[in-house]
Write a protein that holds these residues in place. Structure first.
Motif, mmCIF file in Angstrom:
data_model
loop_
_atom_site.group_PDB
_atom_site.id
_atom_site.type_symbol
_atom_site.label_atom_id
_atom_site.label_comp_id
_atom_site.label_asym_id
_atom_site.label_seq_id
_atom_site.Cartn_x
_atom_site.Cartn_y
_atom_site.Cartn_z
ATOM 1 N N ASN A 1 28.148 26.291 -25.753
ATOM 2 C CA ASN A 1 27.670 24.877 -25.539
ATOM 3 C C ASN A 1 28.953 24.149 -24.615
ATOM 4 O O ASN A 1 28.595 23.566 -23.552
ATOM 5 C CB ASN A 1 27.335 23.986 -26.504
ATOM 6 C CG ASN A 1 26.107 24.556 -27.365
ATOM 7 O OD1 ASN A 1 25.259 25.222 -26.574
ATOM 8 N ND2 ASN A 1 25.644 24.133 -28.574
ATOM 9 N N ARG A 2 30.238 24.355 -25.084
ATOM 10 C CA ARG A 2 31.252 23.887 -24.540
ATOM 11 C C ARG A 2 32.431 24.697 -24.587
ATOM 12 O O ARG A 2 32.587 25.467 -25.768
ATOM 13 C CB ARG A 2 31.610 22.420 -25.145
ATOM 14 C CG ARG A 2 32.774 21.745 -24.317
ATOM 15 C CD ARG A 2 32.898 20.283 -25.182
ATOM 16 N NE ARG A 2 33.998 19.694 -24.437
ATOM 17 C CZ ARG A 2 35.218 19.882 -24.836
ATOM 18 N NH1 ARG A 2 35.915 20.762 -25.593
ATOM 19 N NH2 ARG A 2 36.189 19.217 -24.040
ATOM 20 N N MET A 3 33.184 24.768 -23.486
ATOM 21 C CA MET A 3 34.585 25.510 -23.809
ATOM 22 C C MET A 3 35.544 24.984 -22.797
ATOM 23 O O MET A 3 35.121 24.506 -21.771
ATOM 24 C CB MET A 3 34.112 27.152 -23.658
ATOM 25 C CG MET A 3 33.956 27.414 -21.920
ATOM 26 S SD MET A 3 33.650 29.116 -21.600
ATOM 27 C CE MET A 3 32.433 29.570 -22.908
ATOM 28 N N GLU A 4 36.736 25.207 -23.518
ATOM 29 C CA GLU A 4 37.715 24.603 -22.518
ATOM 30 C C GLU A 4 38.834 25.772 -22.456
ATOM 31 O O GLU A 4 39.171 26.492 -23.489
ATOM 32 C CB GLU A 4 38.571 23.482 -23.377
ATOM 33 C CG GLU A 4 39.640 22.812 -22.595
ATOM 34 C CD GLU A 4 40.299 21.853 -23.449
ATOM 35 O OE1 GLU A 4 41.535 21.258 -23.173
ATOM 36 O OE2 GLU A 4 39.637 21.068 -24.182
ATOM 37 N N TYR A 5 39.334 25.986 -21.039
ATOM 38 C CA TYR A 5 40.138 27.127 -20.977
ATOM 39 C C TYR A 5 41.647 26.738 -20.268
ATOM 40 O O TYR A 5 41.210 25.936 -19.346
ATOM 41 C CB TYR A 5 39.423 28.053 -19.941
ATOM 42 C CG TYR A 5 40.448 29.445 -19.684
ATOM 43 C CD1 TYR A 5 40.749 30.174 -20.577
ATOM 44 C CD2 TYR A 5 40.916 29.502 -18.397
ATOM 45 C CE1 TYR A 5 41.602 31.367 -20.104
ATOM 46 C CE2 TYR A 5 41.625 30.418 -17.781
ATOM 47 C CZ TYR A 5 41.929 31.481 -18.747
ATOM 48 O OH TYR A 5 42.780 32.389 -18.624
ATOM 49 N N THR A 6 42.793 26.904 -20.572
ATOM 50 C CA THR A 6 44.007 26.755 -20.416
ATOM 51 C C THR A 6 44.469 27.779 -19.681
ATOM 52 O O THR A 6 44.598 29.011 -20.371
ATOM 53 C CB THR A 6 44.989 26.170 -21.251
ATOM 54 O OG1 THR A 6 44.872 26.886 -22.328
ATOM 55 C CG2 THR A 6 44.073 24.572 -21.743
ATOM 56 N N VAL A 7 45.014 27.884 -18.458
ATOM 57 C CA VAL A 7 45.618 29.163 -17.741
ATOM 58 C C VAL A 7 46.969 29.307 -18.420
ATOM 59 O O VAL A 7 47.198 30.568 -18.491
ATOM 60 C CB VAL A 7 45.867 28.934 -16.361
ATOM 61 C CG1 VAL A 7 46.523 29.898 -15.481
ATOM 62 C CG2 VAL A 7 44.375 28.524 -15.943
ATOM 63 N N ALA A 8 47.936 28.551 -18.604
ATOM 64 C CA ALA A 8 49.261 28.882 -19.079
ATOM 65 C C ALA A 8 49.441 29.686 -20.285
ATOM 66 O O ALA A 8 49.957 30.507 -20.243
ATOM 67 C CB ALA A 8 50.090 27.417 -19.133
#
Length: 770
Positions: A80-87
């Motif tokens: 439903n929701r996701m958060e992605y950080t590149v570092a």
């Protein structure tokens, strides 16, 4: 809304890509279509994200709300929701989280994952593996890397889940933790319980189990059973996976009427040699009041040398006593010895050149005697030296071979009633085949010269003997073909008449001992041979003409032979004078007529028949008729009738067939909840009794297979072994057996038997593409 996330290689916006010109239509390989993506290619794969809304900072962070999805390489994540950080390549997702990684599926409530390393935690999760279809639930799944994971407070089963809320698997492994290693293809469970039909069978502190058919070291399931000779049996095997090319199986068996038996099998496979060693030892067998043992060694080696290829072959077999074959019929570690009364210890060293071969061989027999059916022991060869020359390019269309042999024969004169001897012979033959598309003609000339040196004089006082015999043969045949149709099929029919003439002059041989010679079986193959005997001690004084006719039906589209019918008969021009001891010489001018038929009209049906018909008595001397019907997987019925007039008459029936809804379609046993009847009955019409009996039932319940088999096998003229065998196989986990492996018994006794739930192919990750 979808985009390829910036900051990773090979990124392209979807809208920009749509404006670029289409590439030229050239097929190129793509790592995305490979079962396993190479590591160097995996690092170059972009990450694609999509959702109802995407916010964040390019190359830094992205937050996807509503129908959130991330794809990279062979991994897809939805939530439903996701958060992605590149570092740190970190993905946090919540709300109906779904992962599909190379076909393995995980579902849960909250995910914290390093995407490329595939390291993180998944809470309140369920899982299903592609290769084994195993699945279960867990309070938490801890991903250690792309190959390894730990499932906490887990369940594990291969039973197929249905849509009912009250569904419970037939069998299930419950464990405090399960460590899974997809790279090694093995699982380890701690503080586990194995449950079947809601009943705990085994509490297991630590257990390992395979995630595929790959070999692994560890305890194998125990075997228990009842036997009319040994009483209650319990066997515990241990498998040792020493190396990819070496392994060993160690076992100990407790028999209530006998004692303890130890067994071992060691196998090895190297580039230039391979083999296996098998040992069994029982100290103080209470049934026979002695130690029992057996060993078997098979070894084959190829040795390169400047003089040509060298080969070493060993086949060594020995047992402790004459009753071993009877007491341990078709069981035990040493499969080379089971139910065999003639045990060979054979060692040979061979050399092969371009046109020549040379062999040095020793052969020593152990004969296990039965008072009710004694055997005359064969002669040992101590040693044998043989040279054979076959030029490949003789020229003028000629074929030639020369064979020289000298052999030392040793035996027990009290049993053989013949002296030991050194026999040497030289055999040469030359032929000139004339072959055309519709005919062939092959004249052949053979010469055989032999010399005997006896240790003791014969009854006529001779200490040596010699013999030289020529043989002439003419083999000829025609082949006619025509196109035809039968039952709507286009066929090519052949008509193949054949004539074979052979002549060997008479030389008195009745005073020569017999060391390795026997009468050939009379059939459609041997009727076209120059000599009626195998071996080198007798050469029949043949003056024979064999006439035969064969017709074949060949499928015009596939070239497969659909049917074959043949008939042949010998014409004798002079009475036979050379015989084996006790043999009645043949004086009939016309032999029995041989008929043969083989029909394979469809892949499902097969029929083979052979009849030896005596025209004087008006009945067959020998008849063999066999039929098979195999319409699909796990469905086969075979029947055979064998008659040897005055000696035996038997009917043999074998089958594997579903009982419930037998005509329903089924693909490799994947349909569960089905009973099968299995068995083989060998009935003697002459004695009016069953000789061998194997009958039982199998049950396929999707995730487990049950077998019950009653086996009664004749071990001698007056004795038989009876065993009750039971087996439960948990598909994708293990087998628990009662009895000495009923699956092995069914495979040995039932023609074309197929093991239920036998894995044939590894599923592709694309078969569970998400």
């Amino acid at each position: 809304m979808a985009l390829a996330w910036a900051g990773l290689p090979a990124l392209a916006q979807a809208q920009n890509a749509a404006q670029e010109p289409l590439p030229s239509p050239v097929l190129r390989s793509s790592p995305m279509l490979q079962e396993r993506i190479p590591e160097d290619a995996r690092a170059l794969q972009p990450a694609y994200v999509s959702g109802d809304s995407i916010a964040g900072q390019a190359n830094v962070r992205a937050v996807i709300e509503g129908n959130a999805e991330l794809r990279r390489s062979d991994t897809i994540v939805r939530a439903n929701r996701m958060e992605y950080t590149v570092a740190d390549d970190r993905l946090q997702a919540e709300g109906q989280v779904h992962i599909n990684r190379a076909g393995n599926v995980f579902d849960g409530s909250r995910l914290d994952l390093e995407v490329e390393a595939f390291r993180g935690n998944f809470t309140d999760a369920s899982y299903q593996f592609l290769a084994t279809q195993a699945h279960g639930d867990a309070s938490e799944i801890q991903f250690l890397d792309r190959e390894r994971s730990i499932i906490h407070n887990a369940t594990y089963t291969t039973c197929r889940r249905d849509d009912e809320a009250s569904w419970e698997p037939d069998w299930m492994l419950k464990a405090r933790s399960i460590h899974l290693d997809q790279g090694e293809e093995v699982g380890y469970a701690r503080d586990a319980q194995l449950q079947f039909k809601g009943v705990t069978l085994l509490p297991i502190p630590v257990v390992s189990f395979p995630l595929s058919d790959k070999r692994k070291s560890g305890l194998l399931p125990p075997t228990m059973g009842l036997d009319n000779l040994s009483g209650f049996e319990y066997t515990q095997p241990y498998y040792w996976n020493i190396a990819p090319n070496r392994d060993a199986t160690l076992s100990s068996t407790l028999m209530s009427k006998r004692g303890v038996k130890l067994g071992a099998e060691f196998r090895y496979l190297e580039p230039t040699y391979q083999g296996q060693l098998q040992l069994d030892y029982m100290p103080g067998d209470r049934l026979r009041d002695r130690d029992r043992w057996s060993y078997g060694l098979q070894h084959q080696a190829q040795i390169a040398s400047p003089w040509g290829g060298l080969g070493l072959n060993l086949n060594l077999n020995r047992v402790s006593d004459n009753d071993y074959w009877r007491d341990f019929t078709r069981r035990g570690t040493n499969r080379l010895l089971n139910n065999n009364r003639l045990l060979a210890s054979d060692a040979s060293l061979s050399w092969a050149g371009e046109d020549s071969t040379l062999m040095l061989r020793t052969l020593k027999w152990q004969t296990l005697q039965d008072v009710a059916a004694p055997i005359t022991p064969p002669y040992d060869r101590m040693p044998q030296l043989q040279w054979r020359y076959t030029p490949l390019n003789l020229g003028h269309g000629l074929d030639m071979s020369i064979e020289a042999d000298t052999t030392r024969f040793e035996g027990d004169p009290r049993l053989t009633r013949q002296p030991d001897a050194q026999r040497s012979y030289l055999a040469a033959e030359i032929s000139r085949p004339f072959v055309s598309p519709g005919a062939f003609f092959t004249p052949k000339l053979k010469l055989h010269a032999s010399q005997y040196q006896f240790d003791d004089p014969l009854s006529n006082g001779m200490r040596s003997a010699s013999r030289t015999l020529p043989t002439v043969s003419l083999d000829s045949g025609l082949v006619f073909e025509r196109d035809t149709q039968l039952f709507g099929r286009k066929l090519l029919q052949t008509l193949e008449p054949r004539a074979f003439y052979t002549y060997t002059p008479y030389r008195s041989q009745n005073m020569l001992p017999v060391y390795d010679t026997a009468l050939n079986d009379f059939n459609l193959a041997t009727i076209y041979s120059e000599n009626s005997y195998s071996g080198q001690d007798r050469f029949a004084d043949n003056n024979l003409l064999t006439l035969g006719l064969t017709t074949r039906l060949i499928d015009a589209d596939t070239g497969a032979e659909s049917a074959r019918f043949g008939v042949a008969q010998r014409v004798r021009f002079s009475d036979q004078r050379v015989t084996l001891p006790g043999e009645v010489p043949a004086t009939d001018r016309l032999s029995d007529i041989l008929f043969g038929a083989s029909i394979n009209w469809t892949p499902q049906w097969a029929l083979d028949a052979a009849v030896q018909y005596n025209r004087e008595t008006g009945h067959s001397e020998r008849t063999t008729v066999g039929a098979r019907y195999s319409p699909g997987s796990y469905r086969t019925i075979s029947a055979a009738y064998r008659l040897l007039r005055g000696t035996s008459e038997q009917v043999d029936v074998g089958w594997q067939w579903p009982i419930r809804n037998p005509w329903a379609s089924e693909e490799k046993g994947r349909e569960g909840g089905r009973w099968y009847s299995v068995g083989r009955l060998n009935y003697s019409l002459q004695d009016r009794r069953l000789v061998d009996t194997v009958v039982g039932f199998e049950y396929d319940s999707c995730c487990w297979v049950g077998r019950v088999v009653l086996e009664r096998l004749q071990s001698s003229l007056n004795t038989s072994n009876t065993r009750l065998l039971f087996q439960v196989e948990f598909v994708g986990f293990t087998r628990l057996s009662l009895g000495s492996n009923p699956l092995q018994s069914l495979q040995q006794n039932i023609p074309r038997y197929q093991a239920l739930r036998q894995t044939t192919t590894v599923p592709s990750r694309f078969s569970n593409y998400d």
